[in-house]
Design a protein around this motif. Structure first.
Motif, PDB file in Angstrom:
ATOM      1  N   ILE A 133      -6.774   6.910   1.816  1.00 18.92           N
ATOM      2  CA  ILE A 133      -6.873   5.609   1.139  1.00 18.92           C
ATOM      3  C   ILE A 133      -5.829   4.645   1.690  1.00 18.92           C
ATOM      4  CG2 ILE A 133      -6.581   4.466  -1.111  1.00 18.92           C
ATOM      5  CD1 ILE A 133      -7.740   6.996  -2.397  1.00 18.92           C
TER       6      ILE A 133
ATOM      7  N   TRP B 107      -7.897  -2.243   6.835  1.00 16.20           N
ATOM      8  CA  TRP B 107      -8.645  -3.433   6.402  1.00 16.20           C
ATOM      9  C   TRP B 107      -7.733  -4.653   6.345  1.00 16.20           C
ATOM     10  CZ3 TRP B 107     -13.408  -4.814   6.428  1.00 16.20           C
ATOM     11  CH2 TRP B 107     -14.435  -3.857   6.374  1.00 16.20           C
ATOM     12  N   SER B 108      -6.481  -4.433   5.986  1.00 15.74           N
ATOM     13  CA  SER B 108      -5.534  -5.560   5.947  1.00 15.74           C
ATOM     14  C   SER B 108      -5.324  -6.134   7.344  1.00 15.74           C
ATOM     15  CB  SER B 108      -4.196  -5.093   5.368  1.00 15.74           C
ATOM     16  OG  SER B 108      -4.366  -4.631   4.033  1.00 15.74           O
TER      17      SER B 108
ATOM     18  N   ASN C 177      -6.683   1.153   3.581  1.00 17.51           N
ATOM     19  CA  ASN C 177      -6.212  -0.149   3.079  1.00 17.51           C
ATOM     20  C   ASN C 177      -5.433  -0.896   4.157  1.00 17.51           C
ATOM     21  OD1 ASN C 177      -7.365   0.360   0.608  1.00 17.51           O
ATOM     22  ND2 ASN C 177      -5.483   1.188  -0.294  1.00 17.51           N
TER      23      ASN C 177
ATOM     24  N   ASN D  29       0.834  -1.212   0.000  1.00 17.69           N
ATOM     25  CA  ASN D  29       0.000   0.000   0.000  1.00 17.69           C
ATOM     26  C   ASN D  29       0.861   1.251   0.000  1.00 17.69           C
ATOM     27  OD1 ASN D  29      -3.078  -0.646   0.383  1.00 17.69           O
ATOM     28  ND2 ASN D  29      -2.004  -2.115   1.680  1.00 17.69           N
TER      29      ASN D  29
END
Length: 818
Positions: free
Chosen positions: A207, A214-215, A211, A36
């Motif tokens: 963003i 959520w990971s 990310n 990311n």
């Protein structure tokens, strides 16, 4: 002791599994974060480049505006009016475009002529005039050379990390304005701005965080699911190991649950069967152990009762500081408890077979035998509340002895039994209390006598003042051959002896002024020794033992000498046939003070003066009255009875303490305790003063006694003074207010009715602070004339005073400078 196994835990069974899972979790999380991060960096680079490209397109658009080239050309051709018109149109166009382009401040748009002159300057949406302090732009020739080098004039932007970036500097871009005919540069449009990185990258940062979150959440959910799976398989084993641990600890009443499946369930069933067998065996063992414990407890109880019955007697006696005894009909000990050794020091075996009176004082044995006979012959209760026993070390022990007769089955008395309780401390406390009460009553008596003596002395002073004063006046008028002179001189001599007597009374009552200085007691003893050596009989031997390292004391040397002389003469009178007089001094630290001295509130170091004689001594009745004024055991005419009274008053006024120990035929010892000081010794020497003559000033004499008032007036008038007299303080104030300018000195008596001398003094000084007041009194207020001088008095003279002493004092005060 059975072995102890650690409980089977989830981590113990699957530590490797969870270790690899944790490693995978960390690796996956790191890869996700890195991936990311790379995507966010590429996206941010792209946004920055797009922003820079957009600004370059804005610059090209603004440079290609038709009004731009028209404005510059008109300026070159010198068409100023047309140039002013195009300038206005150009400013409106540029401002409108900058607003639509949403350029973020700070920025600067500058139109520069070929020679570097600034033609137009727009900063942050405002058109500014030319600022002479601005740095000039590079010449157009330099910009023209850079136009073919891919705009190297723009610095590079490096993005260090994806969050919270800040630009390294201002970006500068330019566009050349070319002549349409010759294609040569005629000017340049320069655009300076900063890239709003925080604004551009905010969405990319959100963003990136989204990310990463959520990971991590996904990996955490995966880790939790895997943990539940592992726990489902491990829980039965963990419960089974817990049940085994309970069995090892002996808790066999907890059943083993049949958990798990397969081999685990079969193993749990086997453990449950084993627990039941072990529980049955353990119950049987416990039953046998309980029977054995009951037998052992019964045996211990019987042994404890035997020991308690044999030792209870001595224990109770020891706790109460009492020893129990039994004697036969003859009074000999046949049994005695061990506590007797604690109380008297005698061991029980030393007293068995001895008569009970053998450890009692000889003088008390008859009374004790009489009480014992009443018990053994008449059956009465034995009661001796204050029985004395001689301890092994020779000291006296006081006991409360009580007993009862011993009777056989036929009722015949064959002895007695009882107990003696140690009451020595209580008896000593009562004796000490009686001694303290006696000291308190003695102190109150001496205080009352001192007060009475002070009052009597004051009245005597007034009488002596009149008698001695008129005698001196008459002597001054008589010649040497006058037949009345001898009688007057005898009257004057007797008056002076009376003054000495009054002085001793005042000393006893502690109302005589003293001059105290740090002094060496040994020095005063040696000086006083010269006075008594000639007067003491030769058959009296004087021995001195003076501590050469004696501490200094604060005292009046004259009064200390008076104490020594009084005690030495008393000792000489007590040894009419000769003897030994011993005088010694000694330092006594505070912690070594005798108990009766500490009760006198002496908390510091003291110096001890001791005078002992080998005379006939005194009985207790005489000792109680030796300090009473006018009390004497001497024949009439051989003593005034004030020697010891004045010694007592002097020592007490010096915060000291005097003790007298005496027995008939064994001599007398006086011990004087005086507080020590750390100040160095000081010696005072008298200064002789010449006689002063009289004067012509006006003196106000204030005294409530008419005889003293008239005498003082005659003495002062004989010296040439003008005298005004007053009989009270109120009358003196009234006269002083009216004639203060004419009054040079006030002779003021202190002890007067009404407002009194002290208040009159303060009122006189309040009316005239420069007034000179001579205080005349038989003793100073609170025994300290310095306080009167501090209040403002010019001098002090003690009654009874001699005529010349009054004239000298008045003259000296009048000649003092105000």
């Amino acid at each position: 002791m059975p072995p102890s196994f650690p409980p089977l835990s989830k981590w113990g069974l699957s530590r490797r599994m969870f270790g690899w899972l944790m490693l995978f979790f960390l690796l996956a999380a790191s890869i996700g974060v890195g991936f990311n991060y790379i995507l966010a960096r590429q996206s941010t680079e792209r946004l920055v480049q797009e922003y820079i490209q957009q600004r370059r397109m804005d610059l090209q658009f603004m440079a290609n505006l038709p009004t731009m080239s028209m404005f510059v050309m008109d300026l070159r051709l010198g068409l100023l009016e047309e140039a002013a018109f195009f300038r206005q149109e150009l400013e409106r166009s540029l401002m409108r475009y900058l607003e639509q382009a949403s350029v973020t401040p700070p920025y600067r748009l500058t139109l520069v002529a070929k020679d570097g002159e600034t033609l137009l300057d727009i900063r942050n949406g405002r058109i500014l005039l030319k600022d002479p302090l601005d740095q000039p732009h590079p010449p157009i020739s330099e910009l023209w050379s850079q136009a073919f080098e891919d705009h190297t004039f723009l610095p590079s932007l490096e993005l260090a990390r994806p969050f919270h970036r800040k630009p390294e500097g201002t970006l500068t871009d330019f566009f050349l304005l070319l002549d349409s005919v010759h294609q040569s540069p005629i000017g340049a449009l320069v655009f300076e701005y900063q890239v709003p990185l925080n604004q551009l990258l905010a969405s990319e940062e959100r963003i990136l965080l989204f990310n990463i979150g959520w990971s991590i959440l996904g990996l955490s959910a995966l880790f939790g699911i895997f943990s539940l799976i592992v726990d489902h398989h491990i829980r039965p084993l963990r419960q089974l190991t817990g049940a085994v641990e309970e069995m090892i600890q002996g808790r066999l009443d907890i059943p083993v649950q049949k958990v798990g499946f397969g081999e685990t369930r079969i193993l749990a069933t086997s453990f449950e069967a084993l627990r039941q067998r072990l529980s049955e065996s353990f119950e049987e063992i416990q039953l046998r152990n309980q029977e054995l414990a009951d037998l052992l407890q019964e045996q211990q109880r019987i042994s404890s009762q035997l020991r308690e019955s044999t030792s209870r007697f001595d224990q109770l006696a020891e706790q109460s500081r009492s020893f129990v005894w039994e004697v036969d009909a003859d009074g000999r000990y046949i049994r005695i408890s061990t506590v007797v050794q604690t109380v008297t020091g005698h061991r029980p075996e030393e007293l068995l077979g001895k008569h009970f009176t053998e450890i009692c004082p000889v003088t008390e044995r008859a009374a004790y035998l009489e009480a014992f006979a009443a018990t053994t012959e008449h059956g009465r209760q034995l009661s001796l509340p204050l029985k004395q026993i001689i301890a092994k070390d020779g000291s006296t022990v006081w006991v409360n002895s009580r007993g009862m007769p011993l009777r056989d089955e036929a009722g015949r008395i064959y002895g007695a039994h009882g107990g003696d309780t140690d009451i020595t401390k209580r008896v000593q406390a009562e004796q000490d209390n009686a001694h303290l009460q006696s000291q308190l009553l003695h102190a109150h008596k001496m205080e009352a006598i001192g007060t009475m003596a002070g009052g009597i002395a004051h009245d005597f002073n007034n009488l002596l003042q009149v008698m001695n004063g008129y005698a001196q006046l008459l002597l001054a008028k008589k010649g040497q051959n006058d037949p009345d002179r001898k009688a007057l001189e005898q009257i004057s001599t007797t008056g002076r002896r009376a003054v000495t007597l009054v002085s001793q009374l005042l000393t006893f009552s502690r109302k005589l002024e003293s001059q105290r200085i740090p002094m060496d007691l040994n020095h005063e003893i040696r000086e006083t020794k010269k006075m008594w050596q000639e007067s003491l009989p030769r058959m009296i031997q004087v021995e001195t033992d003076l501590d050469e390292s004696i501490w200094p004391i604060i005292a009046d040397p004259i009064q200390i000498q008076q104490v020594l002389l009084n005690l030495v003469h008393n000792a000489a009178d007590a040894m009419p046939g000769g003897g030994v007089l011993r005088i010694s001094t000694k330092n006594i630290p505070a912690h070594d003070l005798p108990a009766d001295v500490r009760r006198q509130d002496h908390s510091g170091n003291v110096v001890l003066l001791c005078l002992s004689d080998t005379g006939h001594g005194m009985d207790q009745k005489t000792l109680e009255r030796i300090y009473d004024p006018f009390f004497t055991t001497k024949e009439v005419g051989k003593g005034t009875g004030l020697g010891l009274a004045s010694a007592y008053g002097i020592v007490t006024s010096h915060d000291g303490f005097i003790q007298c120990k005496s027995e008939p035929g064994r001599g007398t010892t006086f011990q004087i305790f005086l507080p020590a000081t750390e100040q160095s010794e000081k010696r005072s020497f008298g200064e002789e003063e010449g006689k002063l003559v009289g004067g012509t000033e006006t003196v106000l004499v204030v005294d409530d006694v008419p005889e003293i008032r008239n005498l003082t007036r005659e003495v002062l008038e004989s010296g040439g003074y003008s005298v005004i007299h007053a009989g009270s303080g109120e009358e003196a104030l009234d006269i002083f207010r009216k004639q203060s300018a004419a009054i040079d000195l006030v002779v003021l008596d202190l002890n007067m009715p009404g407002m009194g001398g002290l208040r009159c003094l303060l009122d006189l000084l309040a009316h005239n602070p420069l007034a000179k007041v001579l205080i005349a009194s038989g003793y100073s207020v609170q025994g300290n004339a310095s306080e009167l001088l501090a209040q403002g008095a010019a001098g002090f003279i003690g009654k009874p005073y001699r005529m010349q002493e009054l004239l000298d004092t008045v003259r000296r005060i009048l000649e003092q400078e105000t």
